[in-house]
Design a protein around this motif. Structure first.
Motif, PDB file in Angstrom:
ATOM      1  N   GLY A  24       0.779  -1.228   0.000  1.00 52.33           N
ATOM      2  CA  GLY A  24       0.000   0.000   0.000  1.00 52.33           C
ATOM      3  C   GLY A  24       0.808   1.273   0.000  1.00 52.33           C
ATOM      4  O   GLY A  24       2.031   1.270   0.166  1.00 52.33           O
ATOM      5  N   VAL A  25       0.087   2.366  -0.200  1.00 49.94           N
ATOM      6  CA  VAL A  25       0.636   3.725  -0.128  1.00 49.94           C
ATOM      7  C   VAL A  25      -0.305   4.554   0.735  1.00 49.94           C
ATOM      8  O   VAL A  25      -1.486   4.231   0.886  1.00 49.94           O
ATOM      9  N   GLY A  26       0.225   5.613   1.312  1.00 50.59           N
ATOM     10  CA  GLY A  26      -0.602   6.481   2.139  1.00 50.59           C
ATOM     11  C   GLY A  26       0.159   7.732   2.521  1.00 50.59           C
ATOM     12  O   GLY A  26       1.204   8.052   1.952  1.00 50.59           O
ATOM     13  N   ALA A  27      -0.356   8.434   3.528  1.00 53.02           N
ATOM     14  CA  ALA A  27       0.288   9.669   3.959  1.00 53.02           C
ATOM     15  C   ALA A  27      -0.141  10.021   5.380  1.00 53.02           C
ATOM     16  O   ALA A  27      -1.271   9.726   5.793  1.00 53.02           O
ATOM     17  N   TYR A  28       0.792  10.642   6.105  1.00 55.86           N
ATOM     18  CA  TYR A  28       0.478  11.272   7.380  1.00 55.86           C
ATOM     19  C   TYR A  28       0.186  12.745   7.108  1.00 55.86           C
ATOM     20  O   TYR A  28       1.016  13.452   6.537  1.00 55.86           O
ATOM     21  N   ILE A  29      -0.984  13.206   7.514  1.00 54.79           N
ATOM     22  CA  ILE A  29      -1.386  14.591   7.302  1.00 54.79           C
ATOM     23  C   ILE A  29      -1.603  15.245   8.666  1.00 54.79           C
ATOM     24  O   ILE A  29      -2.523  14.875   9.403  1.00 54.79           O
ATOM     25  N   HIS A  30      -0.727  16.200   9.004  1.00 56.88           N
ATOM     26  CA  HIS A  30      -0.804  16.872  10.297  1.00 56.88           C
ATOM     27  C   HIS A  30      -2.033  17.786  10.320  1.00 56.88           C
ATOM     28  O   HIS A  30      -2.173  18.662   9.469  1.00 56.88           O
ATOM     29  N   LEU A  31      -2.908  17.584  11.299  1.00 59.21           N
ATOM     30  CA  LEU A  31      -4.178  18.306  11.303  1.00 59.21           C
ATOM     31  C   LEU A  31      -4.097  19.671  11.976  1.00 59.21           C
ATOM     32  O   LEU A  31      -4.709  20.635  11.500  1.00 59.21           O
ATOM     33  N   PHE A  32      -3.359  19.769  13.070  1.00 59.35           N
ATOM     34  CA  PHE A  32      -3.305  21.030  13.812  1.00 59.35           C
ATOM     35  C   PHE A  32      -1.877  21.324  14.228  1.00 59.35           C
ATOM     36  O   PHE A  32      -1.124  20.419  14.579  1.00 59.35           O
ATOM     37  N   LYS A  33      -1.516  22.584  14.208  1.00 62.57           N
ATOM     38  CA  LYS A  33      -0.187  22.993  14.612  1.00 62.57           C
ATOM     39  C   LYS A  33       0.022  22.712  16.099  1.00 62.57           C
ATOM     40  O   LYS A  33      -0.881  22.877  16.908  1.00 62.57           O
TER      41      LYS A  33
ATOM     42  N   SER B  46       0.224  19.932  17.605  1.00 60.94           N
ATOM     43  CA  SER B  46      -0.555  18.809  18.124  1.00 60.94           C
ATOM     44  C   SER B  46       0.037  17.509  17.600  1.00 60.94           C
ATOM     45  O   SER B  46       0.843  17.497  16.664  1.00 60.94           O
ATOM     46  N   SER B  47      -0.363  16.395  18.204  1.00 61.64           N
ATOM     47  CA  SER B  47       0.106  15.078  17.770  1.00 61.64           C
ATOM     48  C   SER B  47      -0.958  14.327  16.973  1.00 61.64           C
ATOM     49  O   SER B  47      -0.870  13.118  16.789  1.00 61.64           O
ATOM     50  N   LEU B  48      -1.966  15.043  16.500  1.00 59.39           N
ATOM     51  CA  LEU B  48      -3.093  14.420  15.808  1.00 59.39           C
ATOM     52  C   LEU B  48      -2.879  14.463  14.290  1.00 59.39           C
ATOM     53  O   LEU B  48      -2.605  15.515  13.715  1.00 59.39           O
ATOM     54  N   TYR B  49      -3.040  13.297  13.653  1.00 60.42           N
ATOM     55  CA  TYR B  49      -2.823  13.164  12.214  1.00 60.42           C
ATOM     56  C   TYR B  49      -3.973  12.388  11.573  1.00 60.42           C
ATOM     57  O   TYR B  49      -4.549  11.482  12.191  1.00 60.42           O
ATOM     58  N   ALA B  50      -4.286  12.746  10.338  1.00 60.59           N
ATOM     59  CA  ALA B  50      -5.132  11.919   9.486  1.00 60.59           C
ATOM     60  C   ALA B  50      -4.196  11.023   8.679  1.00 60.59           C
ATOM     61  O   ALA B  50      -3.173  11.484   8.167  1.00 60.59           O
ATOM     62  N   VAL B  51      -4.554   9.732   8.563  1.00 61.67           N
ATOM     63  CA  VAL B  51      -3.690   8.776   7.865  1.00 61.67           C
ATOM     64  C   VAL B  51      -4.517   7.985   6.852  1.00 61.67           C
ATOM     65  O   VAL B  51      -4.939   6.853   7.114  1.00 61.67           O
ATOM     66  N   PRO B  52      -4.776   8.551   5.675  1.00 64.61           N
ATOM     67  CA  PRO B  52      -5.451   7.786   4.623  1.00 64.61           C
ATOM     68  C   PRO B  52      -4.456   6.856   3.937  1.00 64.61           C
ATOM     69  O   PRO B  52      -3.264   7.178   3.813  1.00 64.61           O
ATOM     70  N   SER B  53      -4.930   5.707   3.485  1.00 66.98           N
ATOM     71  CA  SER B  53      -4.062   4.777   2.771  1.00 66.98           C
ATOM     72  C   SER B  53      -4.875   3.951   1.785  1.00 66.98           C
ATOM     73  O   SER B  53      -6.080   3.728   1.975  1.00 66.98           O
ATOM     74  N   LEU B  54      -4.204   3.509   0.739  1.00 67.64           N
ATOM     75  CA  LEU B  54      -4.801   2.652  -0.290  1.00 67.64           C
ATOM     76  C   LEU B  54      -3.949   1.396  -0.384  1.00 67.64           C
ATOM     77  O   LEU B  54      -2.737   1.480  -0.610  1.00 67.64           O
TER      78      LEU B  54
ATOM     79  N   GLN C  76      -8.357  -1.777  -0.991  1.00 69.14           N
ATOM     80  CA  GLN C  76      -8.906  -1.246   0.260  1.00 69.14           C
ATOM     81  C   GLN C  76      -8.481   0.196   0.515  1.00 69.14           C
ATOM     82  O   GLN C  76      -7.316   0.549   0.370  1.00 69.14           O
ATOM     83  N   LEU C  77      -9.450   1.013   0.919  1.00 67.37           N
ATOM     84  CA  LEU C  77      -9.211   2.391   1.324  1.00 67.37           C
ATOM     85  C   LEU C  77      -9.462   2.503   2.824  1.00 67.37           C
ATOM     86  O   LEU C  77     -10.545   2.149   3.309  1.00 67.37           O
ATOM     87  N   THR C  78      -8.455   2.997   3.546  1.00 66.82           N
ATOM     88  CA  THR C  78      -8.550   3.140   4.995  1.00 66.82           C
ATOM     89  C   THR C  78      -8.399   4.609   5.373  1.00 66.82           C
ATOM     90  O   THR C  78      -7.593   5.327   4.783  1.00 66.82           O
ATOM     91  N   ALA C  79      -9.171   5.059   6.356  1.00 70.24           N
ATOM     92  CA  ALA C  79      -9.107   6.453   6.814  1.00 70.24           C
ATOM     93  C   ALA C  79      -8.942   6.458   8.329  1.00 70.24           C
ATOM     94  O   ALA C  79      -9.923   6.457   9.080  1.00 70.24           O
TER      95      ALA C  79
END
Length: 212
Positions: free
Chosen positions: A52-61, A63-71, A96-99
């Motif tokens: 698979g491939v995906g990415a860590y997307i930092h949500l707030f400055k 903070s330790s919270l990230y969105a991690v979508p992957s395919l 599969q798509l995971t969020a």
């Protein structure tokens, strides 16, 4: 003056790229998995794989919270017990798509530890289902040869969905991770399993990856 403007422009571009790297970090990963059905007649776990491939997307400055979508591409399935010590084996290949929503911690500059949870949705691309030698029908379903799991004879639902959770450890952009997921819907329209709620899949994954 021109040199000063040029230096300021380069400095601004560098800062922008640096911020983008911290905000958006793509990755690739691959590994093995073991899967089984969620029903009582699920007998033996099967080996499979995930890519698979995906990415860590930092949500707030700050903070330790990230969105991690992957395919991902996943090979999973189950082996069901039948009458007279026979077995039914079903294998599926899913896109599969995971969020996930994750917390990411940095013990130091070169390390990171991540925990995440979220839903997944998958589409069955291909698969095979067959019975033990000598079996012809099982619950009215033909199993005398290798049938298309999503074809008319077996009739599995192509769409699957459920809950996914993961944990990862990163060292200098390389990471190792584990994940677990369980289906929330029955993919077995023909009730190949004796369970009245039908058959869902669950799987445990072990993988390696690289973050860019």
């Amino acid at each position: 003056m021109r040199k000063l403007l040029l230096l300021l422009t380069i400095w601004g571009i560098t800062n922008t790229l640096s911020a983008q790297e911290k905000t958006f970090a793509p990755f690739v990963k691959g590994g093995v998995l073991i899967s089984n059905g969620t029903t009582s007649d699920s007998q033996e776990a099967l080996w499979g794989y995930n890519l698979g491939v995906g990415a860590y997307i930092h949500l707030f400055k700050n903070s330790s919270l990230y969105a991690v979508p992957s395919l991902e591409i996943k090979r999973k399935g189950a082996r069901l017990s039948a009458q007279y010590d026979a077995e039914i084996t079903t294998k599926c290949l899913y896109l599969q798509l995971t969020a996930d929503l994750a917390r990411r911690f940095h013990p130091n500059r070169n390390q990171a530890i991540s925990f995440g949870l979220g839903p997944y949705m998958a589409y069955g691309v291909s698969g095979k289902t067959y019975g033990s030698p000598g079996m012809y029908l099982y619950n009215g379903v033909p199993v005398d040869r290798r049938y298309d799991t999503f074809g008319t004879e077996i009739g599995f639902e192509r769409w699957d969905a459920g809950i996914h959770t993961f944990m990862e450890y990163e060292l200098k952009k390389f990471f190792i991770g584990t994940s677990f997921e369980v289906g929330a819907v029955s993919v077995d329209r023909r009730r190949l399993s004796f369970n009245r709620n039908g058959l869902s899949f669950m799987d445990f994954n072990l993988y390696l990856g690289y973050q860019f």
